[in-house]
Design a protein around this motif. Structure first.
Motif, PDB file in Angstrom:
ATOM      1  N   LYS A  85       0.430  -1.335  -0.157  1.00 14.51           N
ATOM      2  CA  LYS A  85      -0.230  -0.538   0.217  1.00 14.51           C
ATOM      3  C   LYS A  85       0.687   1.521   0.296  1.00 14.51           C
ATOM      4  O   LYS A  85       0.654   2.635   0.138  1.00 14.51           O
ATOM      5  CB  LYS A  85      -0.939   0.267   0.944  1.00 14.51           C
ATOM      6  N   VAL A  87       2.519   3.848  -1.630  1.00 17.45           N
ATOM      7  CA  VAL A  87       1.917   4.650  -3.140  1.00 17.45           C
ATOM      8  C   VAL A  87       3.255   4.647  -3.980  1.00 17.45           C
ATOM      9  O   VAL A  87       3.596   4.515  -5.145  1.00 17.45           O
ATOM     10  CB  VAL A  87       1.543   6.058  -2.936  1.00 17.45           C
ATOM     11  N   THR A 125      -8.933   2.138  -1.658  1.00 18.36           N
ATOM     12  CA  THR A 125      -8.859   3.762  -0.793  1.00 18.36           C
ATOM     13  C   THR A 125      -9.766   4.797  -1.243  1.00 18.36           C
ATOM     14  O   THR A 125      -9.754   4.320  -3.015  1.00 18.36           O
ATOM     15  CB  THR A 125      -7.760   3.814  -1.775  1.00 18.36           C
ATOM     16  N   THR A 127      -8.029   6.567  -2.697  1.00 17.77           N
ATOM     17  CA  THR A 127      -7.264   7.471  -4.385  1.00 17.77           C
ATOM     18  C   THR A 127      -7.792   6.632  -5.350  1.00 17.77           C
ATOM     19  O   THR A 127      -7.322   7.413  -6.553  1.00 17.77           O
ATOM     20  CB  THR A 127      -5.781   6.918  -3.998  1.00 17.77           C
ATOM     21  N   TYR A 151      -0.442   1.819  -7.257  1.00 17.95           N
ATOM     22  CA  TYR A 151      -1.158   1.206  -6.002  1.00 17.95           C
ATOM     23  C   TYR A 151      -2.531   1.501  -6.316  1.00 17.95           C
ATOM     24  O   TYR A 151      -3.444   0.815  -6.121  1.00 17.95           O
ATOM     25  CB  TYR A 151      -0.420   1.567  -5.077  1.00 17.95           C
ATOM     26  N   PHE A 180     -10.099   6.367   3.431  1.00 19.89           N
ATOM     27  CA  PHE A 180      -9.549   7.342   3.459  1.00 19.89           C
ATOM     28  C   PHE A 180      -8.197   7.862   3.988  1.00 19.89           C
ATOM     29  O   PHE A 180      -7.635   6.907   3.624  1.00 19.89           O
ATOM     30  CB  PHE A 180     -10.027   9.083   4.291  1.00 19.89           C
ATOM     31  N   ASN A 200       6.140   6.148   4.527  1.00 24.59           N
ATOM     32  CA  ASN A 200       5.695   7.438   4.437  1.00 24.59           C
ATOM     33  C   ASN A 200       4.594   8.044   4.711  1.00 24.59           C
ATOM     34  O   ASN A 200       4.383   8.662   4.014  1.00 24.59           O
ATOM     35  CB  ASN A 200       5.118   5.815   2.623  1.00 24.59           C
ATOM     36  N   PHE A 205       5.357   8.740  10.962  1.00 33.04           N
ATOM     37  CA  PHE A 205       6.113   9.582  10.725  1.00 33.04           C
ATOM     38  C   PHE A 205       6.923  10.909  12.208  1.00 33.04           C
ATOM     39  O   PHE A 205       7.222  10.419  12.449  1.00 33.04           O
ATOM     40  CB  PHE A 205       6.637  10.156   9.871  1.00 33.04           C
ATOM     41  N   ILE A 219       7.503  18.737   6.056  1.00 26.50           N
ATOM     42  CA  ILE A 219       6.100  18.803   5.445  1.00 26.50           C
ATOM     43  C   ILE A 219       6.326  19.376   4.051  1.00 26.50           C
ATOM     44  O   ILE A 219       6.791  20.874   3.890  1.00 26.50           O
ATOM     45  CB  ILE A 219       5.497  20.509   6.088  1.00 26.50           C
ATOM     46  N   ARG A 233      -6.491  16.442   4.699  1.00 29.98           N
ATOM     47  CA  ARG A 233      -6.630  15.078   4.648  1.00 29.98           C
ATOM     48  C   ARG A 233      -8.058  14.789   5.516  1.00 29.98           C
ATOM     49  O   ARG A 233      -7.782  15.388   6.224  1.00 29.98           O
ATOM     50  CB  ARG A 233      -5.483  14.236   4.405  1.00 29.98           C
ATOM     51  N   TYR A 235      -8.951  12.135   8.020  1.00 29.11           N
ATOM     52  CA  TYR A 235      -7.923  11.531   9.061  1.00 29.11           C
ATOM     53  C   TYR A 235      -8.905  10.513   9.240  1.00 29.11           C
ATOM     54  O   TYR A 235      -9.766  11.310  10.233  1.00 29.11           O
ATOM     55  CB  TYR A 235      -7.354  11.974   9.781  1.00 29.11           C
ATOM     56  N   VAL A 269      -1.592  18.853   7.668  1.00 31.05           N
ATOM     57  CA  VAL A 269      -1.064  18.399   8.011  1.00 31.05           C
ATOM     58  C   VAL A 269      -0.515  19.702   9.127  1.00 31.05           C
ATOM     59  O   VAL A 269       0.072  18.311  10.199  1.00 31.05           O
ATOM     60  CB  VAL A 269      -0.068  18.750   6.971  1.00 31.05           C
ATOM     61  N   ASP A 295       1.259  14.591  -4.878  1.00 27.72           N
ATOM     62  CA  ASP A 295       0.444  15.070  -4.219  1.00 27.72           C
ATOM     63  C   ASP A 295      -0.697  15.595  -3.827  1.00 27.72           C
ATOM     64  O   ASP A 295      -0.295  16.862  -5.235  1.00 27.72           O
ATOM     65  CB  ASP A 295       1.028  15.389  -2.808  1.00 27.72           C
TER      66      ASP A 295
END
Ligand code: WQD
Length: 339
Positions: A85, A87, A125, A127, A151, A180, A200, A205, A219, A233, A235, A269, A295
């Motif tokens: 998974k 990308v 996903t 995406t 992916y 998501f 990733n 992270f 960032i 995003r 989350y 972010v 992105d």
């Protein structure tokens, strides 16, 4: 219901196993441990007080899948979470991604249908959505098999395959769940996200920076067309996501059905990092870098279909997710390797 969780020792898989066991169902885990540890299975049993038998093997091998049915059957449903998974990795290894992410589906469906399962739930996903003009994405928004990376393409291809399989097997309920951004951890701190290598994704992270195994948060771009310039995003707390799988199995609709599993509340972010700093009670080292190729400015969903048809809502906030992620990472600084 007894459920085979392919990829069941993974991040979403382990949380889904806990949710299913807590709801009174039984689980069998099949995992090749390529991106997790067998300790996750022990932790599932520790959290729930119930057995979570683990078969270590390749879900793309029909004989391995058949062996799970022979040893642990009868099995009523399959939840397929066994996929590569990352990308960025998929850009470098397209064939590995297409073969693994499709061959696992082919084997699980072949054997599952032959053995008479009633439901097949597929981990997809958000995406797969192709047109930002459709935001917030509904299940009817534009999707494509021609997306920016192998992916996401492999996930959309799986959906196309499963829709055709459902058409010729009207007695099989096929449910596609478009995740998501999964984040957070179980409140016990015994299971959580533990990617191998350098993460990733943003949340793991930040977790590693907070616990000191990585130095600084980078960032990726602060010049996006968003309120604070950083990427937006959707989350979704992994426990809410797991409960979405229980709802999808318990309220499975006949035929082929797709649901977005997200909150519908976009977070940037900088907002996620600020929430994590509230959880740890201190500032975290961070720096603005250039954009990451591929992105997008923003992606988030309209989750109302799952609310209507599954009676499911992602209620946990980004503060819940960062609190729980920190609880997991601070108790397990090296992830499952800490044990
Ligand atoms: C989130 C935001 C980055 C890392 C991923 C998977 C996708 C899907 C959803 C499963 C973006 C920024 C990130 C970092 C950063 N997973 N970021 N510094 O890219 O939305 O999608 O999760 O279906 O397949 O790719 O998630 O966490 O990588 O990025 O600034 O070190 O954080 O630019 O805005 P993404 P992500």
């Amino acid at each position: 219901m007894r459920v085979l969780l392919a990829g069941g020792a993974g991040y979403v898989g382990a949380h889904t196993a806990v949710a299913l066991l807590d709801a009174g169902h039984e689980v069998v885990l099949l995992d090749d441990l390529s991106n997790t540890s067998s300790i996750a299975a022990e932790r599932i049993a520790q959290i729930t007080g119930k057995p979570a038998p683990l078969v270590v093997g390749d879900a793309s091998d029909d004989s391995v899948v058949a062996g799970v049915f022979d040893e642990h059957g009868p099995i009523d449903a399959i939840v397929h979470l066994a996929a590569f998974k990352a990308v960025g990795e998929s850009m470098q290894q397209p064939l590995e991604y297409y073969s693994n992410n499709l061959d696992t589906t082919f084997a699980l469906v072949r054997v599952g249908v032959a053995r008479g399962i009633r439901s097949f739930v597929f981990s997809s996903t958000g995406t797969v959505y192709a047109d930002p003009a459709d935001l917030p994405f509904t299940e009817d928004s534009t999707t494509s098999v021609d997306l920016s990376n192998p992916y996401s393409k492999s996930k959309r291809m799986n959906e196309v395959v499963l829709e055709d399989v459902a058409r010729v097997h009207p007695d099989l309920n096929v449910t596609v769940l478009r995740y998501f951004n999964p984040v957070g951890a179980h409140e016990s701190g015994l299971i959580g996200e533990d990617p191998s290598g350098i993460p990733n994704n943003l949340m793991p992270f930040v977790q590693r920076v907070a616990v000191g195994t990585l130095e600084r948060i980078g960032i990726f771009g602060a010049d996006y067309d968003t309120p604070d310039g950083t990427g937006l995003r959707d989350y979704i707390h992994v426990v809410d996501l797991a409960l979405g799988h229980v709802a999808a199995l318990e309220k499975a609709q006949p035929g082929f059905t797709v649901y977005n599993l997200g909150t519908g509340r976009p977070v940037s972010v900088l907002e996620l990092i600020a929430a994590f700093e509230r959880a740890v009670g201190r500032e975290l080292p961070q720096t603005i870098l250039g954009r990451r190729p591929g992105d997008v400015d923003a992606t988030y969903c309209d989750p109302s279909k799952a609310a209507r048809e599954l009676d499911w809502v992602g209620t946990r906030t980004i503060d819940d997710a960062t609190r729980d992620a920190w609880n997991w990472q601070s108790r397990n600084p090296q992830g499952f390797a800490t044990a």
